[in-house]
Motif scaffolding. Structure first.
Motif: not given
Ligand SMILES: Cc1cc2nc3c(=O)[nH]c(=O)nc-3n(C[C@H](O)[C@H](O)[C@H](O)COP(=O)(O)OP(=O)(O)OC[C@H]3O[C@@H](n4cnc5c(N)ncnc54)[C@H](O)[C@@H]3O)c2cc1C
Lengths: 277, 436
Positions: A126-134
């Motif tokens: 979830a954090f990865v998606a947040h950082h990549r805004r995807i």
């Protein structure tokens, strides 16, 4: 994002359980460390999707040098590239996710296991998606991709009561999958041998900085409930009371409340059940 | 047109034999692949618990500075048990607690892993989770590689060294083993019991890293075999080695026999209150020389337990040192043969020559009668009582009777137990020939 952009799979290297003792594995002992069944399923799905989309798989882990065994196993199974972010195994999830997102900026799909073997809360994807805004879809039990357009992933997620949620997720996206979804293929011998000396990109990472939110110290597990000794003349009765065996099952309660009130209700319930002080 | 080999040598099995063979080969600059079925070297391996690594002086100088040792054996005892008595010969040496040491207790997942890491450091490719399931041969029947359980799993080599342990599938498939006779094997069973280090130190009379090795005759509940107790830092290994046909005939469970041993009055105080951490079992090639296969085939060498190199002779249960040495000599013979371009049985003759010139086959030859003698019914079921009752009468004070002489006691006890003088003399002579 082109269809030939690589698919990334994130593998969490988890040390052995910490209970040590005579014959018990030591936390620092890599012989007993490994990745979760969910991460293995993610790797297998990454390889299958890459095959169908005509692209490659990059395996990545954030961990110490010992974690390279997981990467070598991924290379043996078919991953094309391996990256190790040089971090401690207990690095904060938000830092791990931030570094993963930096390294995986070009990945069309980022696959993860739904949670790791240790304190896994499943938050890294979830954090990865947040950082990549995807887009993100977590805890999936099925994945399919539209090979013609390579623009959408169709996925299924478990809901309560045996129901399923069908999702259409636009690429690029972050997906996490349950361990039951796929069994990792057995690596062919030539690849297994070559993987032992294959190149691994090692990326130095800055010291911990807790990206995105203040640090939260979370309890590992709910506390054990303190229960009064059960009443009853004979052992069987006491056991029945203790286990609720033979009594009508206590039903779950459905309440409809505004979010703040719902949160307060949940905290009250957890307190009542002994999970919170 | 024969296919070209992928590597110079394939070593099957990352136990002590396979690791030492690989160390030699890799150091000589040969391309070696060491295949192991377990997830890491040693992960599947068990033994009683004492290793005598003197032979490692040739491979890893000052090995004692780095070997994952639990305790250094500074006390060796041999115990003779009857159900209610025990006679112990106990030897202690402080010299064994300092370099260059003698024996050590160690856990196999630690020891084998450490040894294999030396092979890897020397340049061998160690591949785990890979089981060899067959041999590849050329049109003349010469071994040219192995088949593994992985997809695309064939691997070709100039030479294969089978170090795959007691049930050696590889040596059997190559036809080097005579038909299996269960009488040549014993079943080794072991419990690992946890106790605080200070308690172990106190009960066994040791300090720091000092450790104890106790071999036991009798105490195996009427099943021919022997027992052992070894000390690790904070665990004790207790177990029994049991003759397979006897165990089967008596329909006894091995864990019952360990339970009996733990309850013996001489053992119970040592293990009281300990927590069972692990139970394990493994077959031992017990008959030594009598069961050894052919050690060499065209393109193939066999070392360690795969070649029945384990020495099981009463007070000695040494397999790891024999495995390390035979592996090392197999490695050396392989280097010579590959350099000379002849890996046929004739080209590999240097292996058996090396074994014959050193302790490996010399000890086996000298002790060839020992396994049979030690496991014989008289040594197992009659002599322990003879020995302990003679001791009992020597130490008993029977006033007003005067003290009897040793000869008189032995004669009367021998007669009481129905032992014929001829048998005693024959066994004594056999014992002298073996151990003398
Ligand atoms: C109960 C018991 C007590 C013992 N006590 C002692 C003692 O105190 N001291 C002592 O020195 N010796 C002792 N021994 C004997 C000793 O354990 C053996 O002699 C020694 O381990 C032999 O070493 P090895 O390398 O030949 O075989 P092993 O140690 O058996 O190693 C064989 C290796 O090959 C691998 N392997 C097998 N088949 C395949 C395959 N097809 N493909 C890939 N890999 C394969 C196995 O996983 C294993 O790692 C004892 C044995 C037992 C059973």
């Amino acid at each position: 994002m082109s269809a030939t952009a690589p698919i990334a799979v994130c593998l969490k290297w988890t040390p052995a359980r910490l209970d040590g003792g005579p014959l018990g594995p030591d936390a620092a002992d890599d012989r007993f460390a490994g990745i979760s069944p969910a991460d293995r399923a993610a790797l297998e799905l990454a390889l299958r999707l890459a095959d169908r989309l005509g692209t490659t798989v990059t395996a990545i882990t954030a961990g110490p040098a010992g974690a390279e065994r997981a990467l070598r196993d991924a290379l043996a199974a078919g991953a094309e590239r391996a990256v190790r972010l040089d971090m401690a195994t207990d690095a904060d999830s938000r830092d791990v996710a931030f570094e993963l997102a930096q390294s995986l900026a070009d990945a069309a799909i980022v696959l993860c296991g739904d949670y790791s073997l240790d304190r896994g809360s499943g938050s890294v994807p979830a954090f990865v998606a947040h950082h990549r805004r995807i887009a993100q879809a977590l805890g999936l039990v099925d994945i399919d991709v539209d090979t013609a357009t390579a623009a959408t992933v169709h996925a299924t997620r478990r809901l309560d009561g045996g129901r399923r949620e069908l999702l259409a997720i636009p690429l690029p996206c972050v997906l996490s999958v349950e361990g039951s979804l796929a069994t990792l293929r057995r690596a062919p011998l030539p690849r297994a041998l070559a993987s032992r000396s294959a190149h691994i990109d090692v990326v130095a990472t800055p010291p911990a900085h807790h990206h995105g939110a203040p640090a939260i110290v979370t309890a590992y597990r709910p506390r054990a409930r303190v229960m009064p000794a059960p009443a009853g003349e004979v052992v069987l009765d006491r056991l029945r009371r203790l286990t609720d065996a033979g009594t009508a099952p206590s039903r779950g309660e459905t309440v409809v409340l505004e979010p703040p009130a719902a949160a307060a209700r949940i905290v009250d319930a957890l307190r009542e059940w002994g999970y919170l002080p | 047109m024969p296919e070209t080999p992928d590597v110079d040598v394939i070593v099957v099995g990352a136990g002590p034999a396979g690791a030492c063979a690989s160390i030699e080969l890799a150091r000589a600059g040969l391309q070696v692949v060491l295949l192991e079925r377990g997830p890491f070297p040693g992960s599947k391996n068990m033994y009683g618990g004492v290793v005598y690594p003197r032979i490692l002086d040739e491979l890893i100088p000052n090995w004692w500075d780095e070997a994952p040792v639990q305790r250094w054996v500074t006390r060796r005892s041999t115990m003779v048990l009857t159900p209610t008595q025990a006679l112990t010969v106990d030897f202690r040496s402080t010299a064994w607690g300092a370099p260059p040491y003698n024996g050590a207790t160690a856990y196999r997942p630690d020891f084998d892993h450490w040894l294999a890491s030396h092979a890897e450091a020397a340049g061998a490719q160690v591949l785990c989770s890979t089981t060899v399931v067959g041999l590849l041969r050329d049109a003349n029947g010469r071994v040219v590689g192995v088949r593994t359980d992985r997809p695309d799993g064939d691997l070709r080599a100039r030479l294969v060294i089978a170090c795959d342990g007691v049930n050696s599938f590889v040596a059997k498939e190559a036809g080097l083993h005579p038909p299996v006779d269960a009488a040549n094997y014993t079943l080794g069973v072991k419990e690992t019991l946890a106790l605080p280090k200070e308690v172990i130190d106190e009960r066994f009379g040791v300090r720091g890293r000092e450790g104890v090795d106790i071999e036991i005759l009798g105490g195996t509940g009427g099943v021919n075999g022997g027992g052992f107790v070894y000390t690790n830092l904070d665990t004790i290994a207790i177990g029994a080695v049991l003759k397979l046909p006897k165990l089967a005939a008596q329909k006894r469970r091995p864990e019952e026999i360990i339970a009996g041993l733990k309850a013996h009055p001489a053992i119970a105080p040592l293990v009281e209150g300990a927590e069972l951490k692990e139970y394990s079992a493994h077959v031992i090639p017990e008959a030594g020389l009598a069961m050894m296969p052919k050690l060499t085939g065209d393109g193939l060498l066999v070392a360690g337990d795969a070649a029945a190199m384990c020495l099981a002779a009463g007070i000695w249960l040494e397999g790891v040192n024999f495995a390390m040495a035979s592996g090392m000599y197999a490695g050396r013979a392989a280097i010579d043969a590959i350099r000379a371009g002849d890996v046929s049985t004739a080209g590999l003759a240097g292996y058996e020559r090396r074994l014959s010139e050193t302790f490996v086959l010399r000890d086996h030859r000298k002790l060839k009668r020992a396994p049979h003698l030690v496991l014989s019914d008289r040594v197992q079921h009659v002599y322990p009582e003879l020995i302990t009752s003679v001791a009992e009468r020597m130490f008993r004070v029977d006033n007003p009777e005067p003290k009897p002489g040793l000869r008189r006691i032995v004669t009367s006890e021998r007669k009481r137990l129905g032992i014929r003088r001829r048998d005693l003399a024959r066994d004594g002579l056999d014992g002298f020939r073996s151990f003398g």
